[in-house]
Write a protein that holds these residues in place. Structure first.
Motif, mmCIF file in Angstrom:
data_model
loop_
_atom_site.group_PDB
_atom_site.id
_atom_site.type_symbol
_atom_site.label_atom_id
_atom_site.label_comp_id
_atom_site.label_asym_id
_atom_site.label_seq_id
_atom_site.Cartn_x
_atom_site.Cartn_y
_atom_site.Cartn_z
ATOM 1 N N HIS A 163 0.860 -1.180 0.000
ATOM 2 C CA HIS A 163 0.000 0.000 0.000
ATOM 3 C C HIS A 163 0.897 1.231 0.000
ATOM 4 O O HIS A 163 1.631 1.473 0.956
ATOM 5 C CB HIS A 163 -0.907 0.028 1.239
ATOM 6 C CG HIS A 163 -1.999 -0.993 1.199
ATOM 7 N ND1 HIS A 163 -3.195 -0.783 0.536
ATOM 8 C CD2 HIS A 163 -2.086 -2.237 1.723
ATOM 9 C CE1 HIS A 163 -3.960 -1.849 0.664
ATOM 10 N NE2 HIS A 163 -3.313 -2.743 1.375
ATOM 11 N N ASP A 164 0.844 1.994 -1.109
ATOM 12 C CA ASP A 164 1.716 3.161 -1.255
ATOM 13 C C ASP A 164 3.162 2.806 -0.927
ATOM 14 O O ASP A 164 3.862 3.550 -0.238
ATOM 15 C CB ASP A 164 1.226 4.312 -0.382
ATOM 16 C CG ASP A 164 -0.064 4.916 -0.920
ATOM 17 O OD1 ASP A 164 -0.216 4.970 -2.158
ATOM 18 O OD2 ASP A 164 -0.913 5.324 -0.118
ATOM 19 N N GLY A 165 3.602 1.658 -1.441
ATOM 20 C CA GLY A 165 5.002 1.268 -1.335
ATOM 21 C C GLY A 165 5.398 0.583 -0.051
ATOM 22 O O GLY A 165 6.590 0.311 0.145
ATOM 23 N N VAL A 166 4.459 0.293 0.840
ATOM 24 C CA VAL A 166 4.803 -0.297 2.136
ATOM 25 C C VAL A 166 3.978 -1.567 2.362
ATOM 26 O O VAL A 166 2.779 -1.584 2.111
ATOM 27 C CB VAL A 166 4.557 0.695 3.289
ATOM 28 C CG1 VAL A 166 4.895 0.064 4.634
ATOM 29 C CG2 VAL A 166 5.380 1.964 3.082
ATOM 30 N N ALA A 167 4.654 -2.627 2.813
ATOM 31 C CA ALA A 167 3.972 -3.879 3.154
ATOM 32 C C ALA A 167 4.592 -4.441 4.424
ATOM 33 O O ALA A 167 5.754 -4.162 4.742
ATOM 34 C CB ALA A 167 4.102 -4.891 2.014
ATOM 35 N N THR A 168 3.827 -5.216 5.154
ATOM 36 C CA THR A 168 4.342 -5.849 6.370
ATOM 37 C C THR A 168 4.710 -7.294 6.078
ATOM 38 O O THR A 168 4.177 -7.919 5.162
ATOM 39 C CB THR A 168 3.302 -5.820 7.498
ATOM 40 O OG1 THR A 168 2.114 -6.500 7.055
ATOM 41 C CG2 THR A 168 2.938 -4.383 7.862
ATOM 42 N N ILE A 169 5.657 -7.821 6.869
ATOM 43 C CA ILE A 169 6.068 -9.204 6.698
ATOM 44 C C ILE A 169 6.384 -9.793 8.066
ATOM 45 O O ILE A 169 6.848 -9.080 8.972
ATOM 46 C CB ILE A 169 7.289 -9.320 5.762
ATOM 47 C CG1 ILE A 169 7.612 -10.804 5.467
ATOM 48 C CG2 ILE A 169 8.503 -8.589 6.329
ATOM 49 C CD1 ILE A 169 8.647 -10.999 4.396
ATOM 50 N N SER A 170 6.113 -11.072 8.217
ATOM 51 C CA SER A 170 6.399 -11.760 9.473
ATOM 52 C C SER A 170 7.037 -13.104 9.150
ATOM 53 O O SER A 170 6.462 -13.893 8.396
ATOM 54 C CB SER A 170 5.116 -11.961 10.289
ATOM 55 O OG SER A 170 5.364 -12.713 11.457
ATOM 56 N N PHE A 171 8.246 -13.361 9.681
ATOM 57 C CA PHE A 171 8.881 -14.649 9.466
ATOM 58 C C PHE A 171 9.838 -14.924 10.616
ATOM 59 O O PHE A 171 10.296 -14.006 11.306
ATOM 60 C CB PHE A 171 9.602 -14.700 8.117
ATOM 61 C CG PHE A 171 10.737 -13.722 7.972
ATOM 62 C CD1 PHE A 171 12.052 -14.121 8.144
ATOM 63 C CD2 PHE A 171 10.498 -12.398 7.635
ATOM 64 C CE1 PHE A 171 13.095 -13.230 7.997
ATOM 65 C CE2 PHE A 171 11.539 -11.492 7.488
ATOM 66 C CZ PHE A 171 12.847 -11.908 7.677
ATOM 67 N N VAL A 172 10.145 -16.199 10.823
ATOM 68 C CA VAL A 172 10.991 -16.613 11.938
ATOM 69 C C VAL A 172 12.376 -17.026 11.465
ATOM 70 O O VAL A 172 13.397 -16.600 12.004
ATOM 71 C CB VAL A 172 10.338 -17.773 12.714
ATOM 72 C CG1 VAL A 172 11.261 -18.256 13.831
ATOM 73 C CG2 VAL A 172 8.995 -17.343 13.287
ATOM 74 N N LYS A 173 12.422 -17.849 10.393
ATOM 75 C CA LYS A 173 13.699 -18.410 9.967
ATOM 76 C C LYS A 173 14.254 -17.773 8.703
ATOM 77 O O LYS A 173 15.417 -17.377 8.662
ATOM 78 C CB LYS A 173 13.537 -19.926 9.744
ATOM 79 C CG LYS A 173 13.254 -20.701 11.024
ATOM 80 C CD LYS A 173 13.274 -22.194 10.778
ATOM 81 C CE LYS A 173 12.121 -22.633 9.886
ATOM 82 N NZ LYS A 173 12.070 -24.098 9.711
ATOM 83 N N ASN A 174 13.449 -17.681 7.668
ATOM 84 C CA ASN A 174 13.968 -17.150 6.407
ATOM 85 C C ASN A 174 12.837 -16.562 5.578
ATOM 86 O O ASN A 174 11.670 -16.891 5.763
ATOM 87 C CB ASN A 174 14.696 -18.242 5.609
ATOM 88 C CG ASN A 174 13.797 -19.447 5.350
ATOM 89 O OD1 ASN A 174 12.720 -19.306 4.794
ATOM 90 N ND2 ASN A 174 14.240 -20.627 5.771
ATOM 91 N N ALA A 175 13.201 -15.688 4.672
ATOM 92 C CA ALA A 175 12.249 -15.108 3.727
ATOM 93 C C ALA A 175 13.004 -14.779 2.452
ATOM 94 O O ALA A 175 13.806 -13.851 2.418
ATOM 95 C CB ALA A 175 11.594 -13.856 4.305
ATOM 96 N N MET A 176 12.811 -15.593 1.438
ATOM 97 C CA MET A 176 13.399 -15.348 0.124
ATOM 98 C C MET A 176 12.265 -14.895 -0.790
ATOM 99 O O MET A 176 11.324 -15.648 -1.059
ATOM 100 C CB MET A 176 14.078 -16.606 -0.401
ATOM 101 C CG MET A 176 15.253 -17.049 0.462
ATOM 102 S SD MET A 176 16.207 -18.418 -0.240
ATOM 103 C CE MET A 176 14.988 -19.720 -0.224
ATOM 104 N N LEU A 177 12.344 -13.656 -1.250
ATOM 105 C CA LEU A 177 11.194 -13.005 -1.869
ATOM 106 C C LEU A 177 11.471 -12.566 -3.293
ATOM 107 O O LEU A 177 12.616 -12.342 -3.690
ATOM 108 C CB LEU A 177 10.789 -11.768 -1.063
ATOM 109 C CG LEU A 177 10.542 -11.939 0.431
ATOM 110 C CD1 LEU A 177 10.230 -10.586 1.046
ATOM 111 C CD2 LEU A 177 9.413 -12.928 0.695
ATOM 112 N N PHE A 178 10.396 -12.427 -4.067
ATOM 113 C CA PHE A 178 10.403 -11.599 -5.253
ATOM 114 C C PHE A 178 9.055 -10.899 -5.299
ATOM 115 O O PHE A 178 8.182 -11.133 -4.451
ATOM 116 C CB PHE A 178 10.698 -12.397 -6.530
ATOM 117 C CG PHE A 178 9.709 -13.474 -6.855
ATOM 118 C CD1 PHE A 178 8.669 -13.220 -7.732
ATOM 119 C CD2 PHE A 178 9.834 -14.742 -6.315
ATOM 120 C CE1 PHE A 178 7.752 -14.211 -8.052
ATOM 121 C CE2 PHE A 178 8.927 -15.743 -6.644
ATOM 122 C CZ PHE A 178 7.883 -15.478 -7.505
ATOM 123 N N VAL A 179 8.871 -10.010 -6.243
ATOM 124 C CA VAL A 179 7.660 -9.198 -6.321
ATOM 125 C C VAL A 179 6.956 -9.507 -7.629
ATOM 126 O O VAL A 179 7.593 -9.693 -8.658
ATOM 127 C CB VAL A 179 8.002 -7.695 -6.243
ATOM 128 C CG1 VAL A 179 6.774 -6.834 -6.531
ATOM 129 C CG2 VAL A 179 8.570 -7.364 -4.864
#
Length: 293
Positions: free
Chosen positions: A166-182
């Motif tokens: 939303h307007d360039g901002v997002a929330t994320i929650s993770f414990v061990k790893n987060a490998m992302l793309f968009v």
């Protein structure tokens, strides 16, 4: 959807809408698309009451009309210059049957096919966006919509409303790893394409660009990240970051949908069924609004 009225019924509808109406907008796409040859535009809506209304200029290429508040089904019609009533036999163009999304009120024409268009929110700050230009990194007003996706805590994570920027901002929650793309959703008909990390600029951010073949490189999101930032580099690329970046411009918009139909050139194709356009992605099928059949 074709409707036939008597003048008496139309008059009754006009009285009803005057009492309880909402404003809807049409961005005609400019002189290269619908806003040429002196065309005039009508909104045909239904739901609470069948209604046809001639649209008036709001600003530039944007037109507006008031429709019954309970009408959430609509299509737009382009008529020859001088037309004073909607005539299905002499129309030049029309959109597909549309459903007005929650929180959005402006439909933008992006091509000459019935389904070429996208919804956004028309605000006092400017016209409804041109939509359908996904991957160019330019300003948006809800279209295209950007979501993060990837491999989070040892499991594939599919994009949904919680991963929308939303307007360039997002929330994320993770414990061990987060490998992302968009990914960005161009519109319901064209599906979704990938924004991939072409190169890493630093330990906490990466540059993203389009990979039309559906391949991708994942960005390793730093541990402890709770907020993601998505910036427009102004050169056709975006920047994803785990921290605010000085001198950068956040992408705007973010009117999302709950379902996201994924598409790559290698695995999806369009097909016609009962006169309507559908998209097959792998073994799943979606209608032109992006909803799974």
């Amino acid at each position: 959807m074709k409707k036939i009225f008597t003048m008496f019924a139309a008059a009754l509808i006009s009285c009803a809408t005057a009492l309880n109406a909402k404003t809807i907008y049409l961005n005609t796409g400019g002189a290269e698309l619908w806003n040429q040859a002196g065309a005039v535009f009508f909104a045909h809506s239904w739901g609470e009451a069948d209604n046809d209304v001639l649209m008036t200029v709001e600003s530039g290429d944007v037109y507006k009309a008031d429709i019954p508040d309970g009408n959430n089904n609509i299509l737009f019609v382009r008529m020859p210059e001088g037309s004073t009533a909607l005539n299905w036999d002499t129309k030049w163009n029309q959109t597909s049957d549309l459903i007005i999304p929650d929180g959005q009120n402006c439909y933008t024409i992006t091509g000459w096919n019935n389904g070429d268009g996208s919804w956004s929110l028309y605000g006092s700050g400017g016209q409804g966006g041109q939509g359908g230009q996904g991957g160019q990194g330019g300003t948006t007003d809800g279209n295209p919509r950007y979501y993060y996706k990837g491999f989070i805590d040892d499991a594939d994570f599919e994009p949904d409303a919680s991963s929308l920027f939303h307007d360039g901002v997002a929330t994320i929650s993770f414990v061990k790893n987060a490998m992302l793309f968009v990914i960005y959703q161009v519109d319901g008909q064209e599906g979704v394409q990938y924004m991939t990390s072409e190169w890493i600029d630093g330990p906490d951010h990466a540059t993203l660009s389009v990979n039309g073949n559906g391949g991708y490189n994942k960005w390793n999101c730093p541990m402890g990240t709770t907020t993601l930032y998505l910036y427009d580099n102004g050169d056709g690329t975006l920047e994803i970051s785990s921290k605010p970046m000085a001198g950068k411009t956040l992408v705007s918009g973010g009117q999302g949908i709950e379902e996201v139909s994924q598409k790559s050139e290698a695995e999806s194709r369009k097909f016609i069924k009962d006169g309507k356009l559908y998209i097959r992605v792998g073994e799943k099928e979606y209608d032109a609004t992006g909803r799974q059949l």
